[in-house]
Design a protein around this motif. Structure first.
Motif, PDB file in Angstrom:
ATOM      1  N   TYR A 116       7.524-111.073   7.529  1.00  0.00           N
ATOM      2  CA  TYR A 116       7.614-109.992   6.523  1.00  0.00           C
ATOM      3  C   TYR A 116       8.667-108.979   6.979  1.00  0.00           C
ATOM      4  CZ  TYR A 116       3.088-111.442   4.445  1.00  0.00           C
ATOM      5  OH  TYR A 116       2.049-112.117   3.844  1.00  0.00           O
ATOM      6  N   ASN A 126      -2.859-113.974   7.829  1.00  0.00           N
ATOM      7  CA  ASN A 126      -2.209-114.411   9.051  1.00  0.00           C
ATOM      8  C   ASN A 126      -1.588-113.134   9.606  1.00  0.00           C
ATOM      9  OD1 ASN A 126      -0.638-115.447  11.055  1.00  0.00           O
ATOM     10  ND2 ASN A 126       0.803-116.506   9.725  1.00  0.00           N
ATOM     11  N   ALA A 172      -1.370-110.335   2.854  1.00  0.00           N
ATOM     12  CA  ALA A 172      -1.769-111.737   3.004  1.00  0.00           C
ATOM     13  C   ALA A 172      -3.292-111.786   3.014  1.00  0.00           C
ATOM     14  CB  ALA A 172      -1.236-112.316   4.308  1.00  0.00           C
ATOM     15  N   ARG A 214       8.688-127.830   2.392  1.00  0.00           N
ATOM     16  CA  ARG A 214       9.285-126.571   1.963  1.00  0.00           C
ATOM     17  C   ARG A 214       9.070-126.315   0.468  1.00  0.00           C
ATOM     18  NH1 ARG A 214       8.270-124.259   4.737  1.00  0.00           N
ATOM     19  NH2 ARG A 214       9.691-122.520   4.442  1.00  0.00           N
ATOM     20  N   SER A 239       2.489-125.485   2.148  1.00  0.00           N
ATOM     21  CA  SER A 239       2.633-125.795   3.581  1.00  0.00           C
ATOM     22  C   SER A 239       1.293-125.936   4.278  1.00  0.00           C
ATOM     23  CB  SER A 239       3.409-124.692   4.286  1.00  0.00           C
ATOM     24  OG  SER A 239       4.735-124.664   3.868  1.00  0.00           O
ATOM     25  N   LYS A 240       0.414-124.966   4.062  1.00  0.00           N
ATOM     26  CA  LYS A 240      -0.819-124.903   4.841  1.00  0.00           C
ATOM     27  C   LYS A 240      -1.909-125.725   4.178  1.00  0.00           C
ATOM     28  CE  LYS A 240       1.676-122.005   7.029  1.00  0.00           C
ATOM     29  NZ  LYS A 240       2.037-121.875   8.429  1.00  0.00           N
ATOM     30  N   LEU A 254       8.721-114.875  -0.892  1.00  0.00           N
ATOM     31  CA  LEU A 254       8.645-113.516  -0.341  1.00  0.00           C
ATOM     32  C   LEU A 254       9.993-112.811  -0.440  1.00  0.00           C
ATOM     33  CD1 LEU A 254       6.454-114.394   2.744  1.00  0.00           C
ATOM     34  CD2 LEU A 254       5.889-112.600   1.085  1.00  0.00           C
ATOM     35  N   ASP A 263       0.149-112.527  -1.022  1.00  0.00           N
ATOM     36  CA  ASP A 263       0.457-113.773  -0.317  1.00  0.00           C
ATOM     37  C   ASP A 263      -0.874-114.461  -0.043  1.00  0.00           C
ATOM     38  OD1 ASP A 263       1.003-115.690   1.599  1.00  0.00           O
ATOM     39  OD2 ASP A 263       2.434-114.446   2.700  1.00  0.00           O
ATOM     40  N   VAL A 270      -1.545-117.843   0.570  1.00  0.00           N
ATOM     41  CA  VAL A 270      -1.296-119.251   0.916  1.00  0.00           C
ATOM     42  C   VAL A 270      -2.457-119.904   1.677  1.00  0.00           C
ATOM     43  CG1 VAL A 270       1.195-118.834   0.973  1.00  0.00           C
ATOM     44  CG2 VAL A 270      -0.056-118.872   3.117  1.00  0.00           C
ATOM     45  N   TYR A 271      -3.427-119.078   2.135  1.00  0.00           N
ATOM     46  CA  TYR A 271      -4.570-119.646   2.875  1.00  0.00           C
ATOM     47  C   TYR A 271      -5.854-119.619   2.050  1.00  0.00           C
ATOM     48  CZ  TYR A 271      -1.439-119.248   6.854  1.00  0.00           C
ATOM     49  OH  TYR A 271      -0.368-119.378   7.698  1.00  0.00           O
ATOM     50  N   GLY A 290       9.358-123.025  -0.105  1.00  0.00           N
ATOM     51  CA  GLY A 290       8.290-122.446   0.705  1.00  0.00           C
ATOM     52  C   GLY A 290       7.879-121.075   0.199  1.00  0.00           C
ATOM     53  N   GLY A 291       6.774-120.593   0.774  1.00  0.00           N
ATOM     54  CA  GLY A 291       6.360-119.231   0.480  1.00  0.00           C
ATOM     55  C   GLY A 291       7.418-118.255   0.993  1.00  0.00           C
ATOM     56  N   SER A 292       8.181-118.676   1.988  1.00  0.00           N
ATOM     57  CA  SER A 292       9.198-117.802   2.578  1.00  0.00           C
ATOM     58  C   SER A 292      10.202-117.345   1.523  1.00  0.00           C
ATOM     59  CB  SER A 292       9.951-118.542   3.689  1.00  0.00           C
ATOM     60  OG  SER A 292       9.047-119.019   4.644  1.00  0.00           O
ATOM     61  N   SER A 350       2.306-121.351  -1.432  1.00  0.00           N
ATOM     62  CA  SER A 350       2.945-122.399  -0.640  1.00  0.00           C
ATOM     63  C   SER A 350       2.002-123.577  -0.483  1.00  0.00           C
ATOM     64  CB  SER A 350       3.259-121.829   0.743  1.00  0.00           C
ATOM     65  OG  SER A 350       3.607-122.870   1.622  1.00  0.00           O
ATOM     66  N   TYR A 377      -6.277-118.634  12.139  1.00  0.00           N
ATOM     67  CA  TYR A 377      -5.750-117.782  13.210  1.00  0.00           C
ATOM     68  C   TYR A 377      -6.832-116.842  13.708  1.00  0.00           C
ATOM     69  CZ  TYR A 377      -1.498-119.217  10.810  1.00  0.00           C
ATOM     70  OH  TYR A 377      -0.524-119.949  10.218  1.00  0.00           O
TER      71      TYR A 377
END
Ligand SMILES: Cc1ncc(COP(=O)(O)O)c(C=O)c1O
Length: 402
Positions: free
Chosen positions: A125, A173, A169, A243, A234-235, A101, A201, A203-204, A96-98, A232, A323
């Protein structure tokens, strides 16, 4: 036994912490629309599952620490679509991006160093910075300005001799803000001037609306040594449970040292990499992305149109991600959300939002703000906005937003 200071100092997820109240409501037979979490409901691309079904090997072996070659190659092809100049040797697949990071923060800063993050920011974060022993220096963004950056002077004054990175980001987000080219350039120029890194970041990146343009921090050739990309699937591919993420940089020193962490955690899940590697080249890739985009745009409009008609609510139309952060006319957003879950429903339906306070590092900020995630169907979002409107009328702690 002790519990480490590190863990005691770590906050609980503001996104997840009110879930027990939602579960209580559900036990009473109430449907709770979950506007708190960025878990897309769109079906994962079929190519992902097909590739896993067709996996023909008797052993699920460790993958290479860097990632399996087809996954790395598919990332490179994907980045080309966005003019991101990363090649396989610049990339490591992460959980994941997690994990990307965590790897980035652990690699470029020592305990006691500082990172500058525009707030409100993705709450984890904070947790990752705590893990790495870093101090977060927030730059406060305001709802009234669409959560865009303040002046360069205001940002530059946060830089000290301990500053190691900006963490940004884009699209953001929790705010949905897409930073302009001028803003990306402003941060990039500061990073070069002060020789600090940018943990970008992005990811979007595909969810940018209204003709706004996604500008990557990797688009500036003169800054490539200062940028670490966090990514990532994920999105974008509605694939949070796989993951699969990535960390990438043209800075060889950074990547050589990130590799030590990648080797220490051995590898990322083999099958999920096999599945993820198949997505970008699938024949229905463009169609999948277009449908996801149209759906999120519709939902964004539904939420915004709902919010702007509720008296006392301050919200901008977000330009990206999925969001929105809004100011509500309440004394305390967390109290309001709990009150709502315990006391308010329309036809047995109620809503769960994320209190925005946990997305700020500055104490006291965001107390009357909430984050909406629009990962549920548009009709449900429409009903959710009605529930919010009526709940605000009935809430005993209602105030006026100044
Ligand atoms: C901005 C941002 N970065 C990173 C992540 C981490 O996602 P994952 O670990 O699923 O890739 C998230 C998840 O919500 C996010 O919103």
């Amino acid at each position: 036994m002790i519990i480490s200071d590190r863990m005691q100092n770590m906050q609980s997820s503001p996104i997840r912490k009110l879930i027990p109240y939602a579960q209580e409501a559900e036990k009473k037979g109430i449907t709770v629309f979950r506007l708190n979490i960025g878990q897309p409901d769109i079906a994962t691309p079929k190519a992902f599952l097909e590739a896993i079904r067709n996996y023909d090997n008797d052993v699920i072996a460790y993958a290479h620490s860097q990632g399996i070659p087809p996954m790395l190659e598919s990332l490179v092809r994907y980045y080309k679509k966005f003019d991101i100049p990363l090649e396989t040797e610049d990339l490591i697949v992460t959980t994941g991006g997690s994990e990307a990071l965590i790897f980035a923060m652990m690699t470029i800063a020592n305990p006691g160093d500082e990172v500058i993050i525009p707030e409100p920011f993705y709450a984890n974060y904070n947790s990752f910075a705590t893990l790495a022993g870093l101090t977060v220096k927030p730059v406060t963004l305001k709802a009234e300005t669409g959560f865009h950056f303040p002046s360069v002077e205001e940002i530059e004054e946060k830089i000290t001799d301990k500053t190691r990175a900006f963490i940004i980001a884009n699209p953001s987000n929790p705010t949905g803000t897409v930073y302009t080219k001028e803003e990306v350039d402003m941060i990039t120029d500061l990073a070069i001037k002060h020789d600090i890194m940018i943990i970008a970041d992005e990811v979007y990146r595909e969810f940018v609306y209204d003709g706004e343009k996604y500008v990557s921090f990797m688009h500036r050739d003169d800054a490539l040594q200062n940028v670490i990309l966090v990514d990532s699937i994920s999105k974008r591919f509605s694939n949070c449970g796989a993951r699969i993420g990535a960390i990438g940089s043209k800075n060889k020193d950074v990547m050589t040292n990130v590799m030590k962490l990648a080797q220490a955690r051995l590898s990322v899940a083999t099958l999920e990499q096999v599945g993820a590697a198949a997505i970008v080249d699938a024949p229905d890739y463009d169609e999948f992305m277009q449908e996801a985009y149209d759906e999120y745009k519709l939902r964004r409009d539904t939420v915004y149109n709902g919010l702007k008609n509720i008296k006392g609510v301050v919200a901008e139309q977000p330009k990206g991600a999925f969001y929105n952060v809004a100011k509500l006319p309440v004394d305390d957003a967390e109290k309001f959300i709990i009150w709502l879950l315990e006391n308010f429903n329309i036809d047995n339906e109620t809503i769960l939002m994320a209190p925005a306070e946990g997305f700020y590092a500055t104490p006291g900020l965001g107390k009357n703000e909430v984050r909406f995630s629009y990962c549920i169907k548009s009709e449900e979002l429409e009903r959710s906005m009605k529930i919010l409107e009526k709940a605000l009328e009935a809430y005993p702690g209602r105030t006026e937003v100044e």
